[in-house]
Design a protein around this motif. Structure first.
Motif, PDB file in Angstrom:
ATOM      1  N   VAL A  90      -4.609   4.606 -15.120  1.00  0.00           N
ATOM      2  CA  VAL A  90      -4.618   3.269 -14.515  1.00  0.00           C
ATOM      3  C   VAL A  90      -3.336   3.101 -13.695  1.00  0.00           C
ATOM      4  O   VAL A  90      -2.237   3.026 -14.240  1.00  0.00           O
ATOM      5  CB  VAL A  90      -4.708   2.180 -15.615  1.00  0.00           C
ATOM      6  CG1 VAL A  90      -4.626   0.784 -14.998  1.00  0.00           C
ATOM      7  CG2 VAL A  90      -6.012   2.342 -16.392  1.00  0.00           C
ATOM      8  N   TRP A  91      -3.509   3.093 -12.387  1.00  0.00           N
ATOM      9  CA  TRP A  91      -2.364   3.067 -11.460  1.00  0.00           C
ATOM     10  C   TRP A  91      -2.817   2.353 -10.201  1.00  0.00           C
ATOM     11  O   TRP A  91      -3.931   2.572  -9.727  1.00  0.00           O
ATOM     12  CB  TRP A  91      -1.943   4.517 -11.146  1.00  0.00           C
ATOM     13  CG  TRP A  91      -0.700   4.672 -10.341  1.00  0.00           C
ATOM     14  CD1 TRP A  91       0.377   3.819 -10.287  1.00  0.00           C
ATOM     15  CD2 TRP A  91      -0.380   5.777  -9.471  1.00  0.00           C
ATOM     16  NE1 TRP A  91       1.344   4.330  -9.464  1.00  0.00           N
ATOM     17  CE2 TRP A  91       0.916   5.523  -8.943  1.00  0.00           C
ATOM     18  CE3 TRP A  91      -1.034   6.949  -9.090  1.00  0.00           C
ATOM     19  CZ2 TRP A  91       1.550   6.390  -8.055  1.00  0.00           C
ATOM     20  CZ3 TRP A  91      -0.408   7.817  -8.216  1.00  0.00           C
ATOM     21  CH2 TRP A  91       0.866   7.543  -7.704  1.00  0.00           C
ATOM     22  N   HIS A  92      -1.922   1.544  -9.640  1.00  0.00           N
ATOM     23  CA  HIS A  92      -2.289   0.789  -8.434  1.00  0.00           C
ATOM     24  C   HIS A  92      -2.396   1.699  -7.212  1.00  0.00           C
ATOM     25  O   HIS A  92      -3.049   1.354  -6.229  1.00  0.00           O
ATOM     26  CB  HIS A  92      -1.238  -0.297  -8.158  1.00  0.00           C
ATOM     27  CG  HIS A  92       0.102   0.268  -7.803  1.00  0.00           C
ATOM     28  ND1 HIS A  92       0.985   0.704  -8.749  1.00  0.00           N
ATOM     29  CD2 HIS A  92       0.690   0.496  -6.598  1.00  0.00           C
ATOM     30  CE1 HIS A  92       2.072   1.158  -8.161  1.00  0.00           C
ATOM     31  NE2 HIS A  92       1.919   1.061  -6.854  1.00  0.00           N
ATOM     32  N   SER A  93      -1.696   2.860  -7.243  1.00  0.00           N
ATOM     33  CA  SER A  93      -1.680   3.751  -6.079  1.00  0.00           C
ATOM     34  C   SER A  93      -2.758   4.812  -6.239  1.00  0.00           C
ATOM     35  O   SER A  93      -3.165   5.131  -7.357  1.00  0.00           O
ATOM     36  CB  SER A  93      -0.295   4.399  -5.977  1.00  0.00           C
ATOM     37  OG  SER A  93      -0.228   5.238  -4.859  1.00  0.00           O
ATOM     38  N   GLN A  94      -3.173   5.381  -5.127  1.00  0.00           N
ATOM     39  CA  GLN A  94      -4.264   6.368  -5.167  1.00  0.00           C
ATOM     40  C   GLN A  94      -5.449   5.822  -5.966  1.00  0.00           C
ATOM     41  O   GLN A  94      -6.104   6.529  -6.732  1.00  0.00           O
ATOM     42  CB  GLN A  94      -3.762   7.718  -5.689  1.00  0.00           C
ATOM     43  CG  GLN A  94      -2.842   8.388  -4.667  1.00  0.00           C
ATOM     44  CD  GLN A  94      -2.267   9.706  -5.125  1.00  0.00           C
ATOM     45  OE1 GLN A  94      -1.381   9.724  -5.979  1.00  0.00           O
ATOM     46  NE2 GLN A  94      -2.744  10.802  -4.568  1.00  0.00           N
ATOM     47  N   LEU A  95      -5.648   4.518  -5.752  1.00  0.00           N
ATOM     48  CA  LEU A  95      -6.763   3.802  -6.370  1.00  0.00           C
ATOM     49  C   LEU A  95      -7.778   3.526  -5.255  1.00  0.00           C
ATOM     50  O   LEU A  95      -7.416   2.975  -4.221  1.00  0.00           O
ATOM     51  CB  LEU A  95      -6.239   2.480  -6.956  1.00  0.00           C
ATOM     52  CG  LEU A  95      -7.216   1.605  -7.713  1.00  0.00           C
ATOM     53  CD1 LEU A  95      -7.650   2.289  -9.010  1.00  0.00           C
ATOM     54  CD2 LEU A  95      -6.579   0.247  -8.028  1.00  0.00           C
ATOM     55  N   PRO A  96      -9.027   3.922  -5.434  1.00  0.00           N
ATOM     56  CA  PRO A  96      -9.978   3.731  -4.322  1.00  0.00           C
ATOM     57  C   PRO A  96     -10.217   2.243  -4.037  1.00  0.00           C
ATOM     58  O   PRO A  96     -10.108   1.406  -4.930  1.00  0.00           O
ATOM     59  CB  PRO A  96     -11.251   4.421  -4.820  1.00  0.00           C
ATOM     60  CG  PRO A  96     -11.112   4.534  -6.287  1.00  0.00           C
ATOM     61  CD  PRO A  96      -9.647   4.557  -6.604  1.00  0.00           C
ATOM     62  N   SER A  97     -10.558   1.969  -2.786  1.00  0.00           N
ATOM     63  CA  SER A  97     -10.690   0.561  -2.388  1.00  0.00           C
ATOM     64  C   SER A  97     -11.842  -0.125  -3.118  1.00  0.00           C
ATOM     65  O   SER A  97     -11.826  -1.343  -3.280  1.00  0.00           O
ATOM     66  CB  SER A  97     -10.863   0.451  -0.873  1.00  0.00           C
ATOM     67  OG  SER A  97     -12.008   1.166  -0.494  1.00  0.00           O
ATOM     68  N   TRP A  98     -12.826   0.651  -3.596  1.00  0.00           N
ATOM     69  CA  TRP A  98     -13.921  -0.025  -4.305  1.00  0.00           C
ATOM     70  C   TRP A  98     -13.418  -0.680  -5.597  1.00  0.00           C
ATOM     71  O   TRP A  98     -14.030  -1.648  -6.062  1.00  0.00           O
ATOM     72  CB  TRP A  98     -15.099   0.917  -4.576  1.00  0.00           C
ATOM     73  CG  TRP A  98     -14.918   1.972  -5.638  1.00  0.00           C
ATOM     74  CD1 TRP A  98     -14.548   3.259  -5.451  1.00  0.00           C
ATOM     75  CD2 TRP A  98     -15.121   1.819  -7.053  1.00  0.00           C
ATOM     76  NE1 TRP A  98     -14.498   3.921  -6.659  1.00  0.00           N
ATOM     77  CE2 TRP A  98     -14.848   3.070  -7.653  1.00  0.00           C
ATOM     78  CE3 TRP A  98     -15.507   0.761  -7.877  1.00  0.00           C
ATOM     79  CZ2 TRP A  98     -14.943   3.288  -9.035  1.00  0.00           C
ATOM     80  CZ3 TRP A  98     -15.608   0.975  -9.248  1.00  0.00           C
ATOM     81  CH2 TRP A  98     -15.321   2.220  -9.819  1.00  0.00           C
ATOM     82  N   VAL A  99     -12.277  -0.192  -6.120  1.00  0.00           N
ATOM     83  CA  VAL A  99     -11.669  -0.854  -7.283  1.00  0.00           C
ATOM     84  C   VAL A  99     -10.657  -1.905  -6.811  1.00  0.00           C
ATOM     85  O   VAL A  99     -10.715  -3.069  -7.213  1.00  0.00           O
ATOM     86  CB  VAL A  99     -10.949   0.160  -8.197  1.00  0.00           C
ATOM     87  CG1 VAL A  99     -10.380  -0.549  -9.427  1.00  0.00           C
ATOM     88  CG2 VAL A  99     -11.884   1.283  -8.617  1.00  0.00           C
TER      89      VAL A  99
END
Ligand code: G3I
Length: 463
Positions: free
Chosen positions: A115-124
């Motif tokens: 769970v990380w804000h970076s390298q998080l896909p835009s669908w999330v």
């Protein structure tokens, strides 16, 4: 319900696999010195490295990763945008490749990250989910990934980089939607998927005692008080030469005193590039400081360096003009930082100051591997004990009377009367400081297989 499974195998395999890989890779370097992983194993410490699965195609990169480290971390392959780029579509190729590599080499795998804000896909990130919907999305992701690797991955960075520098919670889709409880919820979900996994919160700029590490300490204390399954904290340790926090050991100690494991999870120590020899020495001293801080505290589980060599580090992309932060250089040769780690772990610290090869800083080991009436198989290991690399080595000696070399491997061997010369081949022609190469040959003899003496490396006598 499990949506995906992996072949189930033991977490640790015998170190003989590492040896097999080293031999098949033609392993030239550090054959006579214990590796970092050998030394770390003696202390029961993790000596890890971040690996990019696609770079394993580079034989030297793979060789270092396998020989020197007892643990690997995926540099990017297990991040959300890679594993689940679209909802419900999971991609395991890079993740599996490195797990397979680790198992083949008897290495542990440290999981990074759920769970990380970076390298998080835009669908999330931009999905507009309600709190219950986002919890469902997190549950599906965490349980699927952790369950898949339950037999393979021992530790997980469950939550990554939750804090701002002032110790407030970072404004992310998780925090905005679920409040700070998203952290406890993530840990509970990971624990449910693999009750044996050691679960961590990981962050940067929390190596010393400061507002951010104070906040992490308060959070960890409160999670433990509430019985949330938290087992450790990761201090990323993306540091700058000359700036290892003086409070690092005390900081590690206070987390250990809570009963938590502390791991230095992403060590690199950057400088302006290209680094001068003086900067490399200062960097080595900083690597020593980090290892001393960890090794002084019982609860410190070890250190992972964030990359195999300077050629592949993330730093120049993010901090232009900076880098050279890792223990191996752009040509995958060990730097002073490598030997600092080696010495901190109880090794000899490698080659000391000296005039370098060409002035006699070499040693030769001559081993009769097999011998019969009129023949023998010989292994010769030549080691660079100086401080400069030898690019293109040539070892000369005088053949004892009655002996004739009939074949050779891993070197080009020529004979002129009784004078013999062995030269490196394309893949082992460079001897780094502290490195060695082993080649072999068969001789015909007339009843004796005495070793010659008087070996010379590039014209200078060896021990
Ligand atoms: O895979 C794409 C490729 O298809 C594309 O052509 C290329 C163009 O830029 O980008 C590639 O993605 C890159 C990715 O690494 C894989 O190489 C991203 O741009 C790049 O931003 C990404 O950087 C990674 C970074 O995390 C992302 O935040 C670094 O490799 C990785 O070392 C770094 O690691 C983080 C830890 O996970 C958390 N702590 C900090 C640490 C350093 O930033």
């Amino acid at each position: 319900m499990k949506t995906t499974t992996r072949r189930r195998t033991a977490r640790f395999l015998a170190p003989v696999f590492a040896l097999a890989l080293a031999l098949s890779a033609g392993s030239p370097a550090q054959a006579e010195d214990p590796s970092l992983r050998d030394l770390a194993d003696r202390h029961g410490l993790r000596m890890g490295v971040a690996v990019s699965a696609h770079l394993l195609d580079n034989a030297r990169y793979a060789e270092i990763a396998a020989e020197q480290y007892n643990s690997v971390t995926h540099e990017n392959e297990l991040k959300w945008e890679t594993v689940q780029p679209q909802r419900g579509q999971f991609n395991w190729s890079g993740g599996d490749r490195l797990v397979d590599f680790a198992q083949a080499n008897g290495q542990d795998v440290y999981g990074h990250t759920l769970v990380w804000h970076s390298q998080l896909p835009s669908w999330v990130a931009d999905g507009g989910f309600s709190a219950p919907e986002l919890e469902g999305v997190m549950e599906e992701h965490i349980s699927t990934v952790v369950d898949r690797y339950a037999d393979d991955i021992s530790h997980w960075d469950v939550v990554n980089e939750a804090f701002n520098e002032d110790g407030s919670f970072r404004d992310t889709v998780f925090y905005r939607t679920l409040g700070e409880d998203y952290i406890a919820t993530s840990l509970e979900m990971a624990h449910a998927a693999d009750p044996d996994a050691r679960l961590f919160i990981n962050d940067y700029n929390v190596e010393g005692i400061n507002a951010k590490s104070d906040a992490l300490y308060e959070l960890a204390s409160s999670l433990l008080d509430r019985g949330v399954p938290l087992h450790g904290v990761g201090l990323q340790s993306h540091l700058i030469v000359g700036q290892v926090p003086s409070s690092m050991q005390a900081n590690i100690q206070r987390f250990a005193d809570l009963g938590l494991e502390v791991v230095v999870t992403e060590l690199d120590i950057r400088t302006n590039t290209p680094a001068s020899e003086q900067q490399l020495q200062a960097q080595a001293a900083d690597y020593t400081r980090v290892f001393q801080a960890c090794m002084a505290v019982d609860g410190c589980g070890g250190v992972t360096v964030w990359g195999v060599g300077d050629a592949n580090s993330w730093i120049p992309d993010v901090f232009p003009g900076q880098g050279d932060a890792l223990p191996y250089d752009h040509q995958y040769q060990p730097k002073p930082a490598y030997w600092a780690m080696h010495e901190a772990l109880g090794g000899d610290g490698g080659p000391g100051p000296g005039p370098g090869p060409g002035d006699g800083d070499c040693s030769v080991t001559y081993t009769v591997v097999n011998r019969w009436n009129q023949g023998a198989v010989i292994d010769v290991t030549v080691r660079n004990t100086g401080t400069a690399a030898v690019d293109g080595w040539s070892l000369a000696w005088t053949r004892p009377a009655g002996q004739q070399i009939t074949s050779a491997w891993n070197a080009t061997v020529t004979q002129d009367g009784s004078a013999v010369t062995a030269e490196g081949v394309s893949w082992n022609r460079t001897l780094p400081p502290g490195g060695s190469v082993t080649f072999g040959f068969q001789i015909a003899h007339q009843g004796q297989a005495d070793a010659p003496s008087g070996f010379e490396l590039n014209g200078a006598a060896c021990d």
